[in-house]
Design a protein around this motif. Structure first.
Motif, PDB file in Angstrom:
ATOM      1  N   MET A 229      -2.779  20.787  58.210  1.00 39.74           N
ATOM      2  CA  MET A 229      -3.780  21.788  58.518  1.00 39.74           C
ATOM      3  C   MET A 229      -5.017  21.164  59.175  1.00 39.74           C
ATOM      4  O   MET A 229      -5.613  21.768  60.042  1.00 39.74           O
ATOM      5  N   THR A 230      -5.378  19.964  58.727  1.00 36.84           N
ATOM      6  CA  THR A 230      -6.556  19.324  59.301  1.00 36.84           C
ATOM      7  C   THR A 230      -6.327  18.941  60.758  1.00 36.84           C
ATOM      8  O   THR A 230      -7.265  18.944  61.554  1.00 36.84           O
ATOM      9  N   ARG A 231      -5.075  18.602  61.092  1.00 37.76           N
ATOM     10  CA  ARG A 231      -4.781  18.274  62.493  1.00 37.76           C
ATOM     11  C   ARG A 231      -4.964  19.488  63.386  1.00 37.76           C
ATOM     12  O   ARG A 231      -5.488  19.381  64.497  1.00 37.76           O
ATOM     13  N   VAL A 232      -4.564  20.624  62.926  1.00 36.50           N
ATOM     14  CA  VAL A 232      -4.719  21.863  63.703  1.00 36.50           C
ATOM     15  C   VAL A 232      -6.198  22.153  63.927  1.00 36.50           C
ATOM     16  O   VAL A 232      -6.632  22.477  65.034  1.00 36.50           O
ATOM     17  N   LEU A 233      -6.987  22.012  62.863  1.00 37.85           N
ATOM     18  CA  LEU A 233      -8.430  22.234  62.988  1.00 37.85           C
ATOM     19  C   LEU A 233      -9.062  21.212  63.940  1.00 37.85           C
ATOM     20  O   LEU A 233      -9.957  21.543  64.725  1.00 37.85           O
ATOM     21  N   PHE A 234      -8.615  19.952  63.858  1.00 41.42           N
ATOM     22  CA  PHE A 234      -9.136  18.921  64.747  1.00 41.42           C
ATOM     23  C   PHE A 234      -8.856  19.276  66.209  1.00 41.42           C
ATOM     24  O   PHE A 234      -9.740  19.208  67.062  1.00 41.42           O
ATOM     25  N   TRP A 235      -7.602  19.647  66.526  1.00 42.23           N
ATOM     26  CA  TRP A 235      -7.252  19.972  67.919  1.00 42.23           C
ATOM     27  C   TRP A 235      -7.958  21.249  68.387  1.00 42.23           C
ATOM     28  O   TRP A 235      -8.363  21.355  69.545  1.00 42.23           O
ATOM     29  N   LEU A 236      -8.125  22.192  67.499  1.00 47.68           N
ATOM     30  CA  LEU A 236      -8.851  23.417  67.841  1.00 47.68           C
ATOM     31  C   LEU A 236     -10.313  23.103  68.148  1.00 47.68           C
ATOM     32  O   LEU A 236     -10.872  23.579  69.136  1.00 47.68           O
ATOM     33  N   ALA A 237     -10.942  22.279  67.335  1.00 45.07           N
ATOM     34  CA  ALA A 237     -12.330  21.878  67.561  1.00 45.07           C
ATOM     35  C   ALA A 237     -12.458  21.090  68.860  1.00 45.07           C
ATOM     36  O   ALA A 237     -13.406  21.284  69.631  1.00 45.07           O
ATOM     37  N   LEU A 238     -11.502  20.208  69.114  1.00 39.68           N
ATOM     38  CA  LEU A 238     -11.526  19.432  70.351  1.00 39.68           C
ATOM     39  C   LEU A 238     -11.373  20.336  71.573  1.00 39.68           C
ATOM     40  O   LEU A 238     -12.086  20.171  72.565  1.00 39.68           O
ATOM     41  N   ALA A 239     -10.474  21.298  71.484  1.00 42.34           N
ATOM     42  CA  ALA A 239     -10.272  22.224  72.600  1.00 42.34           C
ATOM     43  C   ALA A 239     -11.542  23.043  72.861  1.00 42.34           C
ATOM     44  O   ALA A 239     -11.942  23.254  74.021  1.00 42.34           O
ATOM     45  N   LEU A 240     -12.187  23.518  71.784  1.00 39.64           N
ATOM     46  CA  LEU A 240     -13.442  24.268  71.944  1.00 39.64           C
ATOM     47  C   LEU A 240     -14.535  23.393  72.563  1.00 39.64           C
ATOM     48  O   LEU A 240     -15.296  23.846  73.420  1.00 39.64           O
ATOM     49  N   LEU A 241     -14.609  22.149  72.136  1.00 41.73           N
ATOM     50  CA  LEU A 241     -15.600  21.219  72.680  1.00 41.73           C
ATOM     51  C   LEU A 241     -15.381  21.008  74.178  1.00 41.73           C
ATOM     52  O   LEU A 241     -16.335  21.058  74.971  1.00 41.73           O
ATOM     53  N   VAL A 242     -14.150  20.805  74.583  1.00 40.33           N
ATOM     54  CA  VAL A 242     -13.828  20.623  76.000  1.00 40.33           C
ATOM     55  C   VAL A 242     -14.149  21.897  76.781  1.00 40.33           C
ATOM     56  O   VAL A 242     -14.728  21.853  77.865  1.00 40.33           O
ATOM     57  N   TYR A 243     -13.789  23.045  76.226  1.00 39.00           N
ATOM     58  CA  TYR A 243     -14.064  24.330  76.883  1.00 39.00           C
ATOM     59  C   TYR A 243     -15.556  24.515  77.146  1.00 39.00           C
ATOM     60  O   TYR A 243     -15.976  24.852  78.248  1.00 39.00           O
ATOM     61  N   PHE A 244     -16.379  24.283  76.105  1.00 39.79           N
ATOM     62  CA  PHE A 244     -17.817  24.465  76.270  1.00 39.79           C
ATOM     63  C   PHE A 244     -18.433  23.416  77.196  1.00 39.79           C
ATOM     64  O   PHE A 244     -19.384  23.694  77.916  1.00 39.79           O
ATOM     65  N   ALA A 245     -17.900  22.223  77.215  1.00 39.89           N
ATOM     66  CA  ALA A 245     -18.404  21.189  78.120  1.00 39.89           C
ATOM     67  C   ALA A 245     -18.115  21.574  79.579  1.00 39.89           C
ATOM     68  O   ALA A 245     -18.985  21.452  80.449  1.00 39.89           O
ATOM     69  N   ILE A 246     -16.908  22.044  79.846  1.00 40.59           N
ATOM     70  CA  ILE A 246     -16.551  22.472  81.209  1.00 40.59           C
ATOM     71  C   ILE A 246     -17.396  23.672  81.627  1.00 40.59           C
ATOM     72  O   ILE A 246     -17.907  23.735  82.745  1.00 40.59           O
ATOM     73  N   ARG A 247     -17.550  24.598  80.698  1.00 38.73           N
ATOM     74  CA  ARG A 247     -18.355  25.798  80.993  1.00 38.73           C
ATOM     75  C   ARG A 247     -19.804  25.417  81.310  1.00 38.73           C
ATOM     76  O   ARG A 247     -20.413  25.947  82.242  1.00 38.73           O
ATOM     77  N   SER A 248     -20.352  24.490  80.562  1.00 40.40           N
ATOM     78  CA  SER A 248     -21.720  24.032  80.795  1.00 40.40           C
ATOM     79  C   SER A 248     -21.861  23.379  82.174  1.00 40.40           C
ATOM     80  O   SER A 248     -22.823  23.634  82.903  1.00 40.40           O
ATOM     81  N   LYS A 249     -20.899  22.546  82.541  1.00 39.87           N
ATOM     82  CA  LYS A 249     -20.928  21.884  83.851  1.00 39.87           C
ATOM     83  C   LYS A 249     -20.833  22.905  84.988  1.00 39.87           C
ATOM     84  O   LYS A 249     -21.508  22.778  86.016  1.00 39.87           O
ATOM     85  N   LEU A 250     -19.993  23.911  84.831  1.00 43.26           N
ATOM     86  CA  LEU A 250     -19.858  24.936  85.865  1.00 43.26           C
ATOM     87  C   LEU A 250     -21.155  25.725  86.045  1.00 43.26           C
ATOM     88  O   LEU A 250     -21.568  26.007  87.173  1.00 43.26           O
ATOM     89  N   LYS A 251     -21.802  26.077  84.942  1.00 45.36           N
ATOM     90  CA  LYS A 251     -23.074  26.793  85.032  1.00 45.36           C
ATOM     91  C   LYS A 251     -24.136  25.934  85.710  1.00 45.36           C
ATOM     92  O   LYS A 251     -24.917  26.421  86.531  1.00 45.36           O
ATOM     93  N   GLN A 252     -24.152  24.662  85.365  1.00 42.44           N
ATOM     94  CA  GLN A 252     -25.117  23.741  85.968  1.00 42.44           C
ATOM     95  C   GLN A 252     -24.874  23.637  87.475  1.00 42.44           C
ATOM     96  O   GLN A 252     -25.807  23.644  88.269  1.00 42.44           O
ATOM     97  N   SER A 253     -23.628  23.569  87.864  1.00 40.76           N
ATOM     98  CA  SER A 253     -23.279  23.495  89.279  1.00 40.76           C
ATOM     99  C   SER A 253     -23.692  24.766  90.008  1.00 40.76           C
ATOM    100  O   SER A 253     -24.221  24.718  91.128  1.00 40.76           O
ATOM    101  N   GLN A 254     -23.478  25.914  89.389  1.00 42.97           N
ATOM    102  CA  GLN A 254     -23.879  27.182  90.005  1.00 42.97           C
ATOM    103  C   GLN A 254     -25.389  27.257  90.164  1.00 42.97           C
ATOM    104  O   GLN A 254     -25.888  27.731  91.191  1.00 42.97           O
ATOM    105  N   ARG A 255     -26.136  26.813  89.163  1.00 44.54           N
ATOM    106  CA  ARG A 255     -27.598  26.810  89.266  1.00 44.54           C
ATOM    107  C   ARG A 255     -28.067  25.916  90.412  1.00 44.54           C
ATOM    108  O   ARG A 255     -28.964  26.265  91.168  1.00 44.54           O
ATOM    109  N   ARG A 256     -27.433  24.742  90.545  1.00 44.48           N
ATOM    110  CA  ARG A 256     -27.790  23.814  91.610  1.00 44.48           C
ATOM    111  C   ARG A 256     -27.513  24.435  92.981  1.00 44.48           C
ATOM    112  O   ARG A 256     -28.325  24.342  93.900  1.00 44.48           O
ATOM    113  N   GLN A 257     -26.362  25.095  93.120  1.00 46.80           N
ATOM    114  CA  GLN A 257     -26.028  25.748  94.383  1.00 46.80           C
ATOM    115  C   GLN A 257     -27.008  26.871  94.687  1.00 46.80           C
ATOM    116  O   GLN A 257     -27.424  27.060  95.830  1.00 46.80           O
TER     117      GLN A 257
END
Length: 91
Positions: A1-29
């Motif tokens: 169960m802890t492995r599932v939570l770990f991968w879920l947390a990692l996936a959410l972290l990657v998702y929010f990091a990509i989303r943040s970079k995209l917003k930053q890029s849009q603001r710059r443009q």
């Protein structure tokens, strides 16, 4: 169960990091687009100001009535400037 939570947390972290970079890029443009737009407006204003200066025509004063008129409408007689043929002396 802890492995599932770990991968879920990692996936959410990657998702929010990509989303943040995209917003930053849009603001710059958006900022670059606004800067280019402002620069184009300044250039247009400068060009229109130059055109206005070029369009300016010298004004002359009628020797008869004293009215100022454009030099293109000048009726020169005897070295003096007149606003119309009616004010110019007949020779």
């Amino acid at each position: 169960m802890t492995r599932v939570l770990f991968w879920l947390a990692l996936a959410l972290l990657v998702y929010f990091a990509i989303r943040s970079k995209l917003k930053q890029s849009q603001r710059r443009q958006q900022q670059l687009w606004e800067q280019q737009r402002e620069q184009q407006q300044r250039e247009q204003q400068r060009q229109s100001a130059q055109r206005e200066v070029v369009r300016a025509e010298p004004m002359l004063r009628c020797a008869q009535c004293g009215v100022h008129f454009p030099a293109s409408e000048n009726v020169p007689v005897g070295g003096r400037d007149y606003c119309s043929p009616a004010h110019a002396p007949v020779k």
